[in-house]
Design a protein around this motif. Structure first.
Motif, mmCIF file in Angstrom:
data_model
loop_
_atom_site.group_PDB
_atom_site.id
_atom_site.type_symbol
_atom_site.label_atom_id
_atom_site.label_comp_id
_atom_site.label_asym_id
_atom_site.label_seq_id
_atom_site.Cartn_x
_atom_site.Cartn_y
_atom_site.Cartn_z
ATOM 1 N N ALA A 76 -13.008 -5.752 12.201
ATOM 2 C CA ALA A 76 -12.058 -6.355 11.268
ATOM 3 C C ALA A 76 -11.615 -5.287 10.280
ATOM 4 N N THR A 77 -10.308 -5.105 10.134
ATOM 5 C CA THR A 77 -9.806 -4.053 9.248
ATOM 6 C C THR A 77 -8.895 -4.626 8.171
ATOM 7 N N ASP A 78 -8.917 -3.966 7.024
ATOM 8 C CA ASP A 78 -7.976 -4.248 5.940
ATOM 9 C C ASP A 78 -7.952 -3.018 5.039
ATOM 10 N N MET A 79 -7.214 -3.087 3.937
ATOM 11 C CA MET A 79 -7.074 -1.913 3.070
ATOM 12 C C MET A 79 -8.405 -1.496 2.455
ATOM 13 N N THR A 80 -9.294 -2.473 2.215
ATOM 14 C CA THR A 80 -10.653 -2.191 1.761
ATOM 15 C C THR A 80 -11.613 -2.963 2.662
ATOM 16 N N THR A 81 -12.902 -2.822 2.409
ATOM 17 C CA THR A 81 -13.891 -3.588 3.179
ATOM 18 C C THR A 81 -14.469 -4.726 2.344
ATOM 19 N N ASP A 82 -13.770 -5.090 1.279
ATOM 20 C CA ASP A 82 -14.246 -6.140 0.379
ATOM 21 C C ASP A 82 -13.745 -7.505 0.846
ATOM 22 N N VAL A 117 4.918 0.038 14.012
ATOM 23 C CA VAL A 117 5.262 1.188 14.861
ATOM 24 C C VAL A 117 4.068 2.130 14.982
ATOM 25 N N SER A 118 3.393 2.374 13.859
ATOM 26 C CA SER A 118 2.230 3.258 13.864
ATOM 27 C C SER A 118 1.111 2.709 14.742
ATOM 28 N N LEU A 119 0.857 1.408 14.638
ATOM 29 C CA LEU A 119 -0.182 0.783 15.460
ATOM 30 C C LEU A 119 0.167 0.880 16.939
ATOM 31 N N VAL A 120 1.410 0.586 17.284
ATOM 32 C CA VAL A 120 1.850 0.662 18.681
ATOM 33 C C VAL A 120 1.697 2.087 19.212
ATOM 34 N N ASP A 121 2.138 3.064 18.427
ATOM 35 C CA ASP A 121 2.007 4.463 18.848
ATOM 36 C C ASP A 121 0.542 4.844 19.052
ATOM 37 N N LEU A 147 -2.359 0.693 7.318
ATOM 38 C CA LEU A 147 -1.244 1.152 8.139
ATOM 39 C C LEU A 147 -0.073 1.526 7.238
ATOM 40 N N PRO A 148 0.712 2.567 7.621
ATOM 41 C CA PRO A 148 0.771 3.248 8.913
ATOM 42 C C PRO A 148 -0.074 4.513 9.046
ATOM 43 N N SER A 149 -1.238 4.572 8.449
ATOM 44 C CA SER A 149 -2.108 5.737 8.634
ATOM 45 C C SER A 149 -2.768 5.681 10.016
ATOM 46 N N PRO A 150 -3.271 6.816 10.521
ATOM 47 C CA PRO A 150 -3.913 6.841 11.844
ATOM 48 C C PRO A 150 -5.144 5.935 11.880
ATOM 49 N N PRO A 151 -5.501 5.434 13.049
ATOM 50 C CA PRO A 151 -6.641 4.516 13.151
ATOM 51 C C PRO A 151 -7.969 5.222 12.909
ATOM 52 N N PRO A 152 -8.886 4.577 12.189
ATOM 53 C CA PRO A 152 -10.205 5.159 11.953
ATOM 54 C C PRO A 152 -11.210 4.801 13.045
ATOM 55 N N VAL A 153 -10.766 4.082 14.073
ATOM 56 C CA VAL A 153 -11.635 3.696 15.185
ATOM 57 C C VAL A 153 -10.963 4.097 16.493
ATOM 58 N N ALA A 159 12.402 -3.928 -0.802
ATOM 59 C CA ALA A 159 12.716 -3.800 0.625
ATOM 60 C C ALA A 159 12.046 -2.586 1.257
ATOM 61 N N LEU A 160 12.064 -1.454 0.578
ATOM 62 C CA LEU A 160 11.481 -0.240 1.145
ATOM 63 C C LEU A 160 9.988 -0.420 1.401
ATOM 64 N N ASP A 161 9.296 -1.032 0.451
ATOM 65 C CA ASP A 161 7.858 -1.272 0.618
ATOM 66 C C ASP A 161 7.589 -2.183 1.809
ATOM 67 N N TYR A 162 8.412 -3.211 1.970
ATOM 68 C CA TYR A 162 8.194 -4.177 3.053
ATOM 69 C C TYR A 162 8.471 -3.554 4.419
ATOM 70 N N TYR A 163 9.528 -2.767 4.522
ATOM 71 C CA TYR A 163 9.801 -2.113 5.805
ATOM 72 C C TYR A 163 8.738 -1.065 6.121
ATOM 73 N N HIS A 164 8.247 -0.387 5.099
ATOM 74 C CA HIS A 164 7.195 0.613 5.322
ATOM 75 C C HIS A 164 5.923 -0.054 5.836
ATOM 76 N N ALA A 165 5.498 -1.121 5.166
ATOM 77 C CA ALA A 165 4.241 -1.780 5.545
ATOM 78 C C ALA A 165 4.379 -2.559 6.846
ATOM 79 N N ASN A 166 5.434 -3.346 6.967
ATOM 80 C CA ASN A 166 5.537 -4.282 8.086
ATOM 81 C C ASN A 166 6.145 -3.664 9.343
ATOM 82 N N ALA A 167 7.237 -2.932 9.184
ATOM 83 C CA ALA A 167 7.879 -2.329 10.357
ATOM 84 C C ALA A 167 7.184 -1.027 10.754
ATOM 85 N N MET A 168 7.090 -0.083 9.813
ATOM 86 C CA MET A 168 6.477 1.201 10.149
ATOM 87 C C MET A 168 4.978 1.060 10.410
ATOM 88 N N GLY A 169 4.331 0.116 9.739
ATOM 89 C CA GLY A 169 2.923 -0.138 10.032
ATOM 90 C C GLY A 169 2.727 -0.574 11.470
#
Length: 314
Positions: free
Chosen positions: A41-47, A103-107, A61-67, A91-101
């Motif tokens: 289970a992943t999220d921005m923190t482990t709390d 894309v990063s996961l798919v890649d 996301l969109p950082s590289p996977p740690p697993v 808008a920029l924050d939402y496209y970065h997190a939701n769209a680019m996040g």
């Protein structure tokens, strides 16, 4: 041995990874999928809380996977920024997190040569406002940066499926609700306002656009829908997650007042109106029903559970 979910759907053996695991639906989904040792289970923190044995990992996301995604059998991508109202100023924050996040996961899945099945949780907001029951074939018409970011993420997932063979399915959930949902969403907000008005001895409660029509499903039924899509959905397909029944927001607020047992008048507050609000949003769940899914929790029963949760949480 296959994994049998709480709703009786069968998944092939192998680890499950859930992103956005600190979110509202994730808690119910992890129980539905009977996640345990070997699952992640992943999220921005482990709390956040997970079922016994599940490994918590911090991943934004969109950082590289740690697993190592090569070892994962199923990925449920819930992580997202979710407020429609707040997206209009970010808008920029939402496209970065939701769209680019996404894309990063798919890649990352493709780079790992992962055979995992990806369930991308999009949103019915990609449809915009449509009269009548909305089928999956209805073209996207997003009316907010949030909806646009989800539509863009869908395109990335489907492109990877078609050009690179990614095993992916998409859920488009219509509005859902239940205990633990953030207070800026409509139904928790209704419960909070009614409880506060009743406690203060007020004679009225305020609402925004009460003529808007929405299709609500209880959160545990949404979780079972995701497990049905993960288990039996056709790769490359989209599935509505909906009840098929629309209610005006005025009817919903009246229902909350009825649960409270207090006489309250409803006042319309222009300050509670959404920018570019959607007039009608009712889904056709026929395709999902073909997978064997049926909602279990009645709307009014679910609303009573939400109201009681808010009353106890005061």
């Amino acid at each position: 041995m296959p994994r049998v979910t709480a709703s009786g759907f069968e998944l092939a053996d192998g680890p499950v990874l859930v992103t956005g695991a600190a979110g509202f639906v994730a808690r119910f989904l992890m129980e539905e999928l009977r996640m345990g040792p070997g699952d992640i289970a992943t999220d921005m923190t482990t709390d956040f809380t997970v079922p016994d044995g599940v490994t918590r990992v911090a991943w934004t996301l969109p950082s590289p996977p740690p697993v190592d995604l090569a070892d994962v059998a199923f990925v449920v991508h819930l992580a997202a920024m979710t407020s429609v109202a707040r997206s209009h100023g970010a808008a920029l924050d939402y496209y970065h997190a939701n769209a680019m996040g996404t894309v990063s996961l798919v890649d990352s899945l493709l780079e790992a040569s992962s055979a995992a099945r990806l369930l991308f949780v999009s949103s019915a907001d990609v449809y915009g406002s449509v009269e009548g029951a909305i089928r999956e074939s209805c073209p996207p018409n997003p009316a907010s940066p949030y909806a646009g970011s989800k539509a863009a993420a869908e395109i990335a997932v489907l492109q990877a499926h078609r050009s690179a063979g990614l095993d992916a399915v998409i859920a488009r959930p219509f509005p859902h609700f239940g205990p633990g949902q953030a207070p800026h969403f409509a139904l928790p907000s209704f419960c909070r306002r009614v409880i506060e008005a009743a406690a203060a001895g007020a004679g009225s409660v305020k609402g925004g656009n009460l003529s808007a029509v929405r299709d609500y499903t209880y959160v545990s039924d949404v979780a079972s829908a995701y497990s049905a899509i993960l288990a039996a959905g056709a790769s490359g397909e989209v599935y509505n997650v909906a009840s098929g029944r629309g209610r005006t927001m005025g009817e919903v607020l009246e229902a909350v007042i009825g649960i409270s047992g207090v006489r309250l008048e409803i006042e319309t507050d222009p300050g509670l109106m959404r920018q570019a609000d959607i007039a009608s949003q009712v889904g056709d769940p026929s395709r999902l029903a073909e997978l064997g899914w049926r909602p279990v929790v009645d709307f009014h029963e679910g609303l009573s559970r939400l109201y009681d949760w808010w009353r106890r949480s005061r």
